[in-house]
Design a protein around this motif. Structure first.
Motif, short mmCIF file in Angstrom:
data_model
loop_
_atom_site.label_atom_id
_atom_site.label_comp_id
_atom_site.label_asym_id
_atom_site.label_seq_id
_atom_site.Cartn_x
_atom_site.Cartn_y
_atom_site.Cartn_z
N GLU A 6 0.83 -1.20 0.00
CA GLU A 6 0.00 0.00 0.00
C GLU A 6 0.86 1.26 0.00
O GLU A 6 1.99 1.25 0.50
CB GLU A 6 -0.91 0.04 1.23
CG GLU A 6 -1.86 -1.12 1.40
CD GLU A 6 -1.30 -2.20 2.32
OE1 GLU A 6 -2.10 -2.95 2.92
OE2 GLU A 6 -0.06 -2.30 2.43
N SER A 7 0.30 2.32 -0.52
CA SER A 7 0.95 3.63 -0.49
C SER A 7 -0.13 4.70 -0.57
O SER A 7 -1.29 4.41 -0.86
CB SER A 7 1.95 3.79 -1.64
OG SER A 7 1.29 3.67 -2.88
N GLY A 8 0.28 5.95 -0.31
CA GLY A 8 -0.63 7.06 -0.47
C GLY A 8 -1.22 7.62 0.80
O GLY A 8 -1.94 8.62 0.77
N SER A 17 -8.97 15.14 0.82
CA SER A 17 -9.00 13.91 0.05
C SER A 17 -7.63 13.24 0.04
O SER A 17 -6.60 13.90 0.17
CB SER A 17 -9.43 14.19 -1.40
OG SER A 17 -10.73 14.72 -1.46
N LEU A 18 -7.66 11.93 -0.13
CA LEU A 18 -6.46 11.13 -0.33
C LEU A 18 -6.79 10.01 -1.31
O LEU A 18 -7.95 9.58 -1.37
CB LEU A 18 -5.96 10.51 0.97
CG LEU A 18 -5.15 11.34 1.96
CD1 LEU A 18 -4.88 10.51 3.22
CD2 LEU A 18 -3.87 11.84 1.35
N ARG A 19 -5.79 9.55 -2.04
CA ARG A 19 -5.97 8.35 -2.85
C ARG A 19 -4.94 7.32 -2.43
O ARG A 19 -3.73 7.54 -2.57
CB ARG A 19 -5.84 8.64 -4.35
CG ARG A 19 -6.25 7.43 -5.18
CD ARG A 19 -6.23 7.67 -6.67
NE ARG A 19 -4.90 7.56 -7.25
CZ ARG A 19 -4.66 7.25 -8.52
NH1 ARG A 19 -5.68 7.01 -9.33
NH2 ARG A 19 -3.43 7.21 -8.97
N LEU A 20 -5.43 6.21 -1.94
CA LEU A 20 -4.56 5.11 -1.58
C LEU A 20 -4.39 4.18 -2.78
O LEU A 20 -5.31 4.00 -3.57
CB LEU A 20 -5.14 4.32 -0.41
CG LEU A 20 -5.52 5.11 0.84
CD1 LEU A 20 -5.98 4.16 1.94
CD2 LEU A 20 -4.37 5.98 1.32
N CYS A 96 -4.77 -3.25 2.44
CA CYS A 96 -5.24 -3.82 1.19
C CYS A 96 -5.29 -5.34 1.35
O CYS A 96 -4.43 -5.93 2.03
CB CYS A 96 -4.26 -3.43 0.09
SG CYS A 96 -4.54 -4.14 -1.52
N ALA A 97 -6.29 -5.99 0.73
CA ALA A 97 -6.42 -7.43 0.85
C ALA A 97 -6.84 -8.03 -0.48
O ALA A 97 -7.54 -7.39 -1.27
CB ALA A 97 -7.44 -7.77 1.93
N ALA A 98 -6.40 -9.26 -0.70
CA ALA A 98 -6.74 -10.00 -1.92
C ALA A 98 -7.37 -11.33 -1.55
O ALA A 98 -6.94 -11.99 -0.61
CB ALA A 98 -5.49 -10.24 -2.77
N GLY A 99 -8.39 -11.71 -2.33
CA GLY A 99 -9.04 -12.97 -2.04
C GLY A 99 -9.70 -13.56 -3.27
O GLY A 99 -9.81 -12.88 -4.31
N PRO A 100 -10.19 -14.77 -3.17
CA PRO A 100 -10.89 -15.41 -4.28
C PRO A 100 -12.29 -14.80 -4.45
O PRO A 100 -12.74 -14.00 -3.63
CB PRO A 100 -10.97 -16.87 -3.83
CG PRO A 100 -11.02 -16.79 -2.34
CD PRO A 100 -10.13 -15.62 -1.97
N ASP A 101 -12.94 -15.21 -5.51
CA ASP A 101 -14.31 -14.78 -5.72
C ASP A 101 -15.16 -15.13 -4.50
O ASP A 101 -14.91 -16.11 -3.80
CB ASP A 101 -14.90 -15.47 -6.95
CG ASP A 101 -14.53 -14.77 -8.24
OD1 ASP A 101 -14.68 -15.38 -9.30
OD2 ASP A 101 -14.09 -13.60 -8.17
N CYS A 102 -16.17 -14.33 -4.28
CA CYS A 102 -17.06 -14.55 -3.15
C CYS A 102 -18.49 -14.38 -3.63
O CYS A 102 -18.79 -13.41 -4.34
CB CYS A 102 -16.74 -13.56 -2.03
SG CYS A 102 -17.75 -13.77 -0.56
N GLY A 117 -1.67 -6.65 2.81
CA GLY A 117 -0.51 -5.76 2.79
C GLY A 117 -0.12 -5.36 4.20
O GLY A 117 -0.73 -5.79 5.18
N GLN A 118 0.90 -4.50 4.28
CA GLN A 118 1.43 -4.11 5.57
C GLN A 118 0.71 -2.89 6.16
O GLN A 118 0.89 -2.57 7.33
CB GLN A 118 2.93 -3.79 5.46
CG GLN A 118 3.27 -2.39 4.95
CD GLN A 118 2.93 -2.16 3.48
OE1 GLN A 118 2.65 -3.10 2.74
NE2 GLN A 118 2.96 -0.91 3.06
N GLY A 119 -0.08 -2.22 5.35
CA GLY A 119 -0.86 -1.09 5.84
C GLY A 119 -0.23 0.26 5.57
O GLY A 119 1.00 0.37 5.44
N THR A 120 -1.06 1.27 5.48
CA THR A 120 -0.60 2.64 5.32
C THR A 120 -1.45 3.53 6.23
O THR A 120 -2.67 3.36 6.32
CB THR A 120 -0.69 3.11 3.86
OG1 THR A 120 -0.11 4.41 3.72
CG2 THR A 120 -2.12 3.14 3.32
#
Length: 126
Positions: A6-8, A17-20, A96-102, A117-120
């Motif tokens: 992650e970043s931002g 506002s922010l965009r991660l 941020c996280a990633a996973g299979p279809d749900c 991710g490690q976080g921001t």
């Protein structure tokens, strides 16, 4: 092994506002449903938003609906979280996280995502 970075994050005034961004590597990005979670000090990690593999379906927590927008660019292996009208209560570490279809209910649950991710840090000053 999928890797997420992650970043931002940063310090912003209330109303700002922010965009991660979350860059994904190590696996085929388009195979993953992506999500954003956050954790404030002393609180449990909570769901923020999720997006389907192709980007055609999104899901938001009620607390951010209408203010945050999740999107993805499968060509760049990146998922984004546009945060507008930020409030002090949005202050947290964002993951941020990633996973299979749900399918069905419960797709906002952290246990449906397998990689993180490690976080921001996002800090909103009032």
């Amino acid at each position: 092994q999928v890797q997420l970075v992650e970043s931002g994050g940063g310090l912003v005034q209330a109303g700002g506002s922010l965009r991660l961004s979350c860059a994904v590597s190590g696996s085929t990005f388009s195979n993953y449903r992506m999500g954003w979670f956050r954790q404030a000090p002393g609180k449990e990690r909570e769901f923020v938003a999720a997006i389907s593999r192709g980007g055609g379906s999104t899901l938001y927590a009620d607390s951010v609906k209408g203010r945050f927008t999740i999107s993805r660019d499968n060509a760049k292996n990146t998922v984004y979280l546009q945060e507008n009208s930020l409030k002090s209560e949005d202050t947290a570490v964002y993951y941020c996280a990633a996973g299979p279809d749900c399918v069905g209910t419960g797709c906002y649950l952290a246990r449906t995502f397998g990689s993180w991710g490690q976080g921001t840090q996002v800090t909103v000053s009032s």
